[in-house]
Design a protein around this motif. Structure first.
Motif, short mmCIF file in Angstrom:
data_model
loop_
_atom_site.label_atom_id
_atom_site.label_comp_id
_atom_site.label_asym_id
_atom_site.label_seq_id
_atom_site.Cartn_x
_atom_site.Cartn_y
_atom_site.Cartn_z
N TRP A 195 0.83 -1.21 0.00
CA TRP A 195 0.00 0.00 0.00
C TRP A 195 0.87 1.26 0.00
O TRP A 195 0.61 2.21 -0.75
N SER B 290 2.25 1.90 -3.36
CA SER B 290 1.25 2.45 -4.28
C SER B 290 1.09 3.96 -4.06
O SER B 290 0.80 4.70 -5.01
N HIS C 72 -6.86 6.94 4.31
CA HIS C 72 -7.37 6.10 3.22
C HIS C 72 -8.83 5.70 3.47
O HIS C 72 -9.71 5.97 2.65
N GLU D 123 -6.14 -5.86 -10.65
CA GLU D 123 -4.84 -5.24 -10.96
C GLU D 123 -4.74 -4.86 -12.43
O GLU D 123 -4.30 -3.75 -12.76
N ILE E 202 -5.96 -1.56 -9.72
CA ILE E 202 -5.96 -1.59 -8.26
C ILE E 202 -4.77 -2.42 -7.80
O ILE E 202 -4.66 -3.61 -8.14
N THR F 127 -7.95 -2.64 4.07
CA THR F 127 -7.09 -1.78 3.26
C THR F 127 -7.30 -2.05 1.78
O THR F 127 -7.38 -1.13 0.96
N TYR F 128 -7.43 -3.33 1.44
CA TYR F 128 -7.61 -3.71 0.03
C TYR F 128 -9.00 -3.34 -0.47
O TYR F 128 -9.15 -2.77 -1.56
N GLN G 289 -9.67 0.18 -1.57
CA GLN G 289 -9.19 0.58 -2.90
C GLN G 289 -10.30 0.48 -3.95
O GLN G 289 -10.35 1.27 -4.89
N GLN H 145 -12.34 3.47 -3.55
CA GLN H 145 -11.63 4.59 -4.17
C GLN H 145 -11.84 4.57 -5.69
O GLN H 145 -12.08 5.61 -6.31
N TYR H 146 -11.80 3.38 -6.28
CA TYR H 146 -12.01 3.26 -7.72
C TYR H 146 -13.41 3.73 -8.10
O TYR H 146 -13.59 4.43 -9.10
#
Length: 494
Positions: free
Chosen positions: A13, A16, A109, A223, A228, A249-250, A253, A256-257
Motif C-alpha cells: 500500500w 502504491s 485512506h 490489478e 488496483i 485496506t484492500y 481501494q 476509491q475506484y
C-alpha cells in the motif's frame, strides 16, 4: 502469520502511494526503511498534499527529528498515537511500526473514503424484515439504548462494510458480515468488480469454483483491468481467520475506484432523469397503496406492503449507482441533490409505514416485535473506546443493565411466539406466515446474543482493571520532581 500479512500488505500500500511521489520510489523492508523518518514524511506529504519540515541528513539526531515531525503532524490532525514512541520506530519494532502505519491507512485512506458514505448508510434499511428506528411501544430500556446509540456516529469501518454489502446484495447469496472470513470464498471481490465494471467476471460461474481460483481471478482482474494494486495473495485470505486490517485496506481501494469513476455529464444527467422519473412513479404507487389499504385488515395491509417492497427492491437495482452515489453534497449537481432529497423522502415514508404496521400487529406479537427491535438496536451498537477506560466503564455498565433487562423476557417471548395460534374466530390468518417466520428467525438469531453478557462483563472488568492501574500509578506519582531528567523518566513510564 498476521504480522507477516500486515507487513506485506502495508508495504504494498505504501509503495502504491509513493508511486505518486516526486520522484517515485519503492521500499522493500518496512521495518528498516521507516527508521530514517524520510519515508514517513514522504508518505504523509503525498497523502495530505502538504509540505512538512524535515532534516535532510541521516544521522541519529536527524532521523529522530524527522520521525518527531511526522508524529507531530499526525497529532495535529487529532490522531491518537497510543504507545507509539520515536525510539520504538528507530528500532523498527514490528508491532509499533504496523500500528503506526495502520493509523495512517485508516485515517487518510479509509476514513476519508467512508466519510461520504456515512450520510447514505445512516438511513434505515429497505429490507422488509429489517427493524425500524423507533416504536411507540418502546420500553424504558429502549430509551436508554437510544441515548447510548446517539453517542456514536456510524464508524468508517461500518460504512465501508455496508458499502461492500450493498455491492454484494445484487448477486443473490453472497453475504458479507465482516472483513475476515466473509471474503474467503473470493466471491465478494468478484461481485464488487462486476458492479464496478460489468462483464469482467461471471459471478454465477465463480460460485462453483474453489476459493483460491476465485481469489486469484479477482486480484488479477482488479490489478490488470481496474489498476488496483495487488495488496493480497489468495493464501492471505483463504485461511481460517484472515487479517481484518489487510482486507479492509484492500477493499477500500475498490471504493476509491468507484469514486474515481466519472461519467460524462450528459450520461450522468440522463441517468439522473431516469432515476427521478422512477422515483416519481414509486411515490405515486406508494400513495395509492396507502389509500387502497386504508380500511383493510392488518393481514391485507402487510401482504400488500410485502408485494410492494419485493417489486421496489427489484426495480431499484439499476438506479442504485446513481441514487447511492458516494459523492459528497458539494460534488452533486442541483438535479442530483433534488434526486437525493426525493430518494430520502420516499425511504422515510416507507419506513414510517413499516413502523405503523409493526405497531398494528395483534397482541401479543406487537410486544414481541418491539422487544426484537430493542435487542437488534443494542446488537448494532459499537463498543465504546477503550482508550478512555473511565468513560468506557460507565457506558459498559449502562449497556449491561439494558441487556439484562431485555434478556429477562427472552424465554417468555420464545414460548409465546412458538405457541401463537395464527387464526381469528373465522379461522382466517391474523398475520402473514412470512411475518411470523421472519420474527422467529430474528428471535432464534438472538439466542447466541444471550451469551454476550459474558463478553460485556469481560470488557467492563478490563476497563475497571485499566482504570484501577491508572489511579494506582497516579497515586504513586503524586509527588514533585525537581529535575528535567526525572520528569522525562516519569513521562516515559506513563
Amino acid at each position: 502469520q498476521r504480522e507477516f500479512t500486515q507487513k506485506k500488505t502495508f508495504t504494498s500500500w505504501i509503495n502504491s502511494i509513493l508511486a505518486k511521489h516526486t520522484p517515485p520510489y519503492v521500499i522493500s523492508d518496512l521495518y528498516t526503511d521507516i527508521q530514517q523518518g524520510h519515508l514517513l514524511l514522504d508518505l504523509l506529504e503525498v497523502l495530505s498534499g502538504q509540505h512538512l519540515p524535515r532534516e535532510k541528513g541521516f544521522n541519529t539526531f536527524q532521523c529522530r527529528s524527522n520521525i518527531e515531525n511526522a508524529l507531530t503532524f499526525l497529532k495535529s490532525r487529532s490522531l491518537k498515537l497510543i504507545n507509539i514512541h520515536v525510539a520504538d520506530i528507530i528500532e523498527g519494532k514490528p508491532s509499533i511500526v504496523l500500528g503506526l502505519i495502520w493509523t495512517i491507512i485508516f485515517h487518510f485512506h479509509i476514513e476519508e473514503l467512508a466519510r461520504t458514505l456515512a450520510c447514505t448508510y445512516n438511513q434505515p434499511s429497505l429490507d422488509c424484515s429489517s427493524a425500524v428506528d423507533s416504536s411507540s411501544k418502546a420500553s424504558r430500556p429502549a430509551k436508554k439504548s437510544a441515548k447510548i446509540k446517539e453517542r456514536w456516529k456510524i464508524s468508517a469501518t461500518k460504512a465501508l462494510l455496508l458499502w461492500a454489502k450493498e455491492q454484494c446484495s445484487l448477486h443473490g447469496s453472497i453475504n458479507v458480515t465482516d472483513f475476515k472470513s466473509s471474503w474467503r470464498s473470493g466471491l465478494p471481490f468478484l461481485a464488487i468488480i462486476q458492479n464496478l465494471q460489468p462483464g469482467l467476471v461471471d459471478v454465477e460461474k465463480a460460485k462453483s469454483r474453489s476459493n483460491k481460483e476465485n481469489l486469484k481471478e479477482a486480484f488479477s482482474i482488479a490489478e490488470l483491468e481496474l489498476n488496483i494494486p495487488r495488496l493480497l495473495e489468495p493464501e492471505d485470505v483463504d485461511i481460517m481467520n484472515p487479517d481484518e486490517k489487510s482486507i479492509m485496506t484492500y477493499v477500500a481501494q475498490f471504493l476509491q475506484y468507484s469514486r474515481n469513476l466519472r461519467e460524462s455529464e450528459e450520461d450522468m444527467q440522463e441517468k439522473v432523469r431516469e432515476a427521478v422519473s422512477w422515483l416519481a412513479a414509486q411515490e405515486e404507487k406508494f400513495a395509492k397503496l396507502l389509500i387502497d389499504t386504508e380500511n383493510a385488515t392488518y393481514y391485507q395491509k402487510y401482504k400488500e406492503m410485502t408485494s410492494f417492497m419485493e417489486a421496489f427492491n427489484q426495480e431499484k437495482k439499476p438506479f442504485l449507482p446513481v441514487l447511492l452515489s458516494t459523492r459528497s453534497e458539494a460534488e452533486l449537481s442541483e438535479s442530483q441533490q433534488q434526486m437525493r432529497k426525493e430518494w430520502d423522502k420516499l425511504i422515510s415514508q416507507i419506513n414510517e409505514w413499516k413502523a405503523k404496521l409493526d405497531q398494528m400487529l395483534p397482541s401479543p406479537l406487537d410486544g414481541i416485535e418491539a422487544w426484537l427491535q430493542e435487542v437488534e438496536h443494542l446488537q448494532a451498537e459499537d463498543l465504546p473506546d477503550l482508550q478512555d477506560p473511565f468513560k468506557a466503564m460507565f457506558v459498559f455498565r449502562e449497556i449491561i443493565v439494558i441487556f439484562k433487562g431485555l434478556m429477562d423476557c427472552f424465554d417468555s417471548h420464545l414460548d409465546t411466539l412458538q405457541s401463537f395460534k395464527n387464526e381469528d374466530e373465522k379461522n382466517m390468518p391474523l398475520v402473514l406466515p412470512e411475518k411470523l417466520e421472519e420474527m422467529k428467525r430474528r428471535l432464534f438469531s438472538n439466542i447466541c446474543f444471550t451469551n454476550s453478557n459474558t463478553f460485556l462483563e469481560y470488557h467492563y472488568g478490563l476497563c475497571s482493571a485499566i482504570a484501577n492501574e491508572v489511579m494506582l500509578k497516579l497515586n504513586i506519582w503524586d509527588m514533585k520532581y525537581g529535575t528535567k531528567e526525572s520528569v522525562e523518566s516519569l513521562l516515559e513510564n506513563w
